[in-house]
Design an enzyme around this catalytic site. Structure first.
Site, mmCIF file in Angstrom:
data_model
loop_
_atom_site.group_PDB
_atom_site.id
_atom_site.type_symbol
_atom_site.label_atom_id
_atom_site.label_comp_id
_atom_site.label_asym_id
_atom_site.label_seq_id
_atom_site.Cartn_x
_atom_site.Cartn_y
_atom_site.Cartn_z
ATOM 1 N N HIS A 152 -2.135 52.095 40.081
ATOM 2 C CA HIS A 152 -0.824 52.851 40.830
ATOM 3 C C HIS A 152 0.296 52.216 41.162
ATOM 4 C CE1 HIS A 152 -4.027 55.692 40.570
ATOM 5 N NE2 HIS A 152 -4.933 55.580 41.376
ATOM 6 N N LYS B 210 -14.611 68.222 37.253
ATOM 7 C CA LYS B 210 -14.516 69.533 37.842
ATOM 8 C C LYS B 210 -13.366 69.567 38.796
ATOM 9 C CE LYS B 210 -18.816 69.393 39.647
ATOM 10 N NZ LYS B 210 -20.086 69.309 40.673
ATOM 11 N N ARG C 260 -1.501 52.342 62.179
ATOM 12 C CA ARG C 260 -0.892 52.114 60.946
ATOM 13 C C ARG C 260 -1.261 50.876 60.169
ATOM 14 N NH1 ARG C 260 4.449 52.575 60.908
ATOM 15 N NH2 ARG C 260 4.572 50.316 60.530
ATOM 16 N N TYR D 139 -18.453 53.271 29.215
ATOM 17 C CA TYR D 139 -17.467 53.521 27.958
ATOM 18 C C TYR D 139 -17.525 53.503 26.895
ATOM 19 C CZ TYR D 139 -14.060 54.408 31.130
ATOM 20 O OH TYR D 139 -13.572 55.227 32.442
HETATM 21 C C1 BG6 Z 1 -7.576 57.641 42.895
HETATM 22 C C2 BG6 Z 1 -8.253 57.257 43.555
HETATM 23 O O1 BG6 Z 1 -6.934 57.058 41.464
HETATM 24 O O2 BG6 Z 1 -6.034 58.048 43.898
HETATM 25 C C3 BG6 Z 1 -8.676 57.572 45.344
HETATM 26 O O3 BG6 Z 1 -9.429 56.550 43.483
HETATM 27 C C4 BG6 Z 1 -6.970 57.837 46.123
HETATM 28 O O4 BG6 Z 1 -8.677 56.481 46.328
HETATM 29 C C5 BG6 Z 1 -6.067 59.044 44.907
HETATM 30 O O5 BG6 Z 1 -7.466 58.796 47.151
HETATM 31 C C6 BG6 Z 1 -5.045 59.237 45.094
HETATM 32 O O6 BG6 Z 1 -4.197 59.961 44.632
HETATM 33 P P1 BG6 Z 1 -3.329 60.831 44.890
HETATM 34 O O7 BG6 Z 1 -3.017 61.539 43.821
HETATM 35 O O8 BG6 Z 1 -3.973 62.289 45.541
HETATM 36 O O9 BG6 Z 1 -2.238 60.581 45.736
#
Ligand code: BG6
Length: 487
Positions: free
Chosen positions: A247, A19, A461, A128
Site C-alpha cells: 500500500h 464476505k 503514537r 494459487y
Molecule cells: C489490508 C491489511 O491490506 O489493509 C490490513 O491486510 C489493514 O491489515 C487494511 O487493516 C487497511 O485497509 P483500509 O482500506 O481500511 O485502510
C-alpha cells in the site's frame, strides 16, 4: 462493447475477504447498475458443502446499505441474491472445477455472444498455483465463443523476493500478464487516484515538486486497533509485508514518479517501475520497528515473536528529482488514531523576514481516510491591526465540497476495472518484483532476529524512536494550527 455472458467466480466464497469485501462490492456495483444484470452470473466456490440458498443467507448479513441510504432495500438484496449460485469443491481436485465449468457453461449456452469469466481469488496464496492449474485445465472461457478469462489475486503475494518470484513464475506459465490482476486496494482509493491529476494537471506544483523545494515526504498509515483475532495470520507477515511493501510503496510511486508518457496503463506502470528501481537499499539506521504491548497475549502468536506491528522506514530515491529527500513511510497497528495520509513538507523560506519558521512550514497534505481531504498549509497575516503571521490552510474537504457525491469503495472501482480490462490500478509483475527487492533484505533480518521490534504502548503514537528518526531526517512538526475534520 462486449456482449455475452459475464460470470464472476468468487473462489474462497465462504472466507472473510469474500464476505466482507468482494460480495459487498459486487452488490453495490450491481445495485448502481454498473454490472450487466441481464447477462451476469455470480458463482461462489469453496470447500464447505452448502446449497445456493445457504450461501445466500450467509452473505445477507454482510451486505450494507449504499452510501447515503439509511436502510438496505430488500428489493436490491433479493435481485442480487438471484444471481448467486454456489458450487462446492476442493482447490486441488478436478471434480469441483469440472462441476463449476458445467454450471458456467450452462448459463453461457443460453446466452448469445462471448464467454467472459472472471475468477476472483479470495484465497490464501498457498493455493494459487493448484487453483490456477485447475482453471487452466477445466474452466477457461470457451474459445469457440470468444471472450476472455481473467484472474484477480490478492496479497500477500509471496513472503519475500524468492517466494514471490516463484509464485509469479508458476502463475505466469499458465496465464498471460494481461489476464492477471494483482489487487492493491489502496490503488482504488479516491484520493490515491487523484494523485495523478493533482500532480500533472496543476501548473502550480510542477516547478515545486523536487528536492530544491521539498524537504521530506511522509506516507502514514495508522490504525487504532490491534490484530484482533488475526494474530496468527498477521504474525507470519508483519506490518512491513502487510502495509509498507504494497500500500505505502504504491502511494510513494504515485507521489514520486515522473510524468507518464500518457494515461495508458502500461505507461503509468512503466513510470512507477522506474521510481522503484531508483530506490536505494534500506539503511538499518533509518528504520524503527515496534510491537505493541499485549500483541503476544493472543494465543495464536508465539511468545517470542519479533514480528513488527509498527514500522517507520526512510526510503531514498536516487534520481535527479529526489536526491536528498527522505520518504518516510510509517505504519502501525494499535496506535492513537486511525488515518492514512501523505504529507509533503516544503523547505523553509530562504531569507525569511517574518520569523515564520517558528510557526512551521508549507505542507501539502492529502488525507486518504477518514474524511478525505486535501489541504495546503500556508503562512498568512493574521487579520487585525498588527502584522502578525499565522499558519492557516487552503482546505478542500471532500465531505463539504462534494456533499452529494458518493465516493466509491476501493474494491468496487477495482472490480469494475477488471471487468473492463483496465490494468492501470493493478500491480504488474516487474513492479511487484522490485517492491520485494527493496524490502527483502530487511525482512530477512527481522526473521533471523538480527533486528528487534521495540515495545510501544497500545493507543500511543508508536515508539518514540520513530518520531526522533523523522525529525532527524528533516521532518518539522508544525505548530499553531490544529486541523479539525468536518463533522
Ligand atoms: C489490508 C491489511 O491490506 O489493509 C490490513 O491486510 C489493514 O491489515 C487494511 O487493516 C487497511 O485497509 P483500509 O482500506 O481500511 O485502510
Amino acid at each position: 462493447p462486449e456482449t455475452g455472458c459475464l460470470s464472476i467466480i468468487v473462489l474462497g466464497a465462504s472466507g472473510d475477504l469474500a464476505k466482507k469485501k468482494t460480495f459487498p462490492a459486487l452488490f453495490h456495483l450491481h445495485r448502481q447498475g454498473f454490472l450487466e444484470s441481464d447477462v451476469l452470473h455470480i458463482f461462489g466456490y469453496a470447500r464447505s458443502k452448502m446449497s445456493d440458498n445457504e450461501m445466500r443467507d450467509r452473505l445477507r448479513g454482510y451486505l450494507t446499505p449504499c452510501q447515503g441510504c439509511e436502510v438496505l432495500r430488500e428489493e436490491d438484496v433479493s435481485k442480487f441474491m438471484e444471481l448467486i449460485k454456489y458450487v462446492s469443491g476442493s482447490y486441488d481436485a478436478e471434480e469441483g472445477f469440472l462441476l463449476l465449468d458445467k454450471e458456467i457453461s450452462a448459463v453461457e449456452d443460453s446466452t448469445e455472444g462471448s464467454s467472459r469469466r472472471l475468477f476472483y481469488f479470495a484465497l490464501p496464496p498457498s493455493v494459487y498455483p493448484p487453483v490456477c492449474k485447475m482453471i487452466k485445465s477445466f474452466c477457461m472461457s470457451k474459445s469457440d465463443k470468444g471472450g476472455w478469462t481473467r484472474i484477480v489475486v490478492e496479497k500477500p503475494f509471496g513472503r519475500d523476493l524468492d517466494s514471490a518470484e516463484a509464485l509469479s513464475t508458476q502463475i505466469g506459465e499458465l496465464f498471460d500478464e494481461s489476464q492477471i490482476y494483482r489487487i492493491d486496494h489502496y490503488l482504488g482509493k479516491e484520493l490515491v487516484q487523484n494523485l495523478l491529476v493533482l500532480r500533472f494537471a496543476n501548473r502550480l506544483f510542477l516547478p515545486l515538486w523536487n528536492h530544491e523545494n521539498i524537504s521530506n515526504v511522509q506516507i502514514v498509515f495508522k490504525e487504532d486497533f490491534g490484530t484482533e483475532g488475526r494474530g496468527g495470520y498477521f504474525n507470519q507477515y508483519g506490518i512491513i509485508r502487510d502495509i509498507l511493501q504494497n500500500h505505502l510503496l504504491q502511494v510513494l510511486c504515485l507521489v514520486a514518479m515522473e510524468k507518464p508518457v500518457s494515461l495508458k496503463p502500461e505507461h503509468i506502470r512503466d513510470a512507477k517501475v522506474k521510481v522503484l528501481q531508483s530506490i536505494l537499499p534500506i539503511n538499518d539506521e533509518e528504520v524503527v520497528i515496534g510491537q505493541y504491548e499485549g500483541y503476544k497475549d493472543d494465543p495464536t502468536v508465539p511468545k517470542d515473536s519479533n514480528t513488527p506491528t509498527f514500522a517507520t522506514m526512510v526510503l531514498r530515491i536516487h534520481n535527479e528529482r529526489w536526491e536528498g529527500v527522505p520518504f518516510i513511510l510509517k505504519a502501525g497497528k494499535s496506535l492513537n488514531s486511525k488515518k492514512a495520509e501523505i504529507r509533503v513538507q516544503f523547505k523553509d523560506v530562504p531569507g525569511d523576514i517574518f520569523k515564520s519558521k517558528k510557526l512551521g512550514r508549507n505542507e501539502f497534505v492529502i488525507r486518504l481516510q477518514p474524511s478525505e481531504a486535501i489541504y495546503l498549509k500556508l503562512t498568512v497575516k493574521e487579520p487585525g491591526l498588527e502584522m502578525k503571521t499565522a499558519l492557516s490552510e487552503l482546505d478542500l474537504s471532500y465531505r463539504q465540497r462534494y456533499q452529494d457525491v458518493v465516493i466509491p469503495e476501493a474494491y468496487e472501482r477495482l472490480i469494475l476495472d477488471t471487468i473492463r480490462g483496465d490494468q492501470q490500478h493493478f500491480v504488474r509483475r516487474d513492479e511487484l518484483k522490485v517492491a520485494w527487492e527493496i524490502f527483502t533484505p530487511y525482512l530477512h533480518k527481522i526473521d533471523k532476529n538480527e533486528v528487534h521490534s521495540v515495545p510501544y504502548k497500545p493507543g500511543s503514537r508508536g515508539p518514540v524512536e520513530a518520531d526522533k528518526l523523522a525529525e532527524k531526517v528533516g521532518y518539522v512538526q508544525t505548530h499553531g494550527y490544529v486541523w479539525i475534520p468536518p463533522t
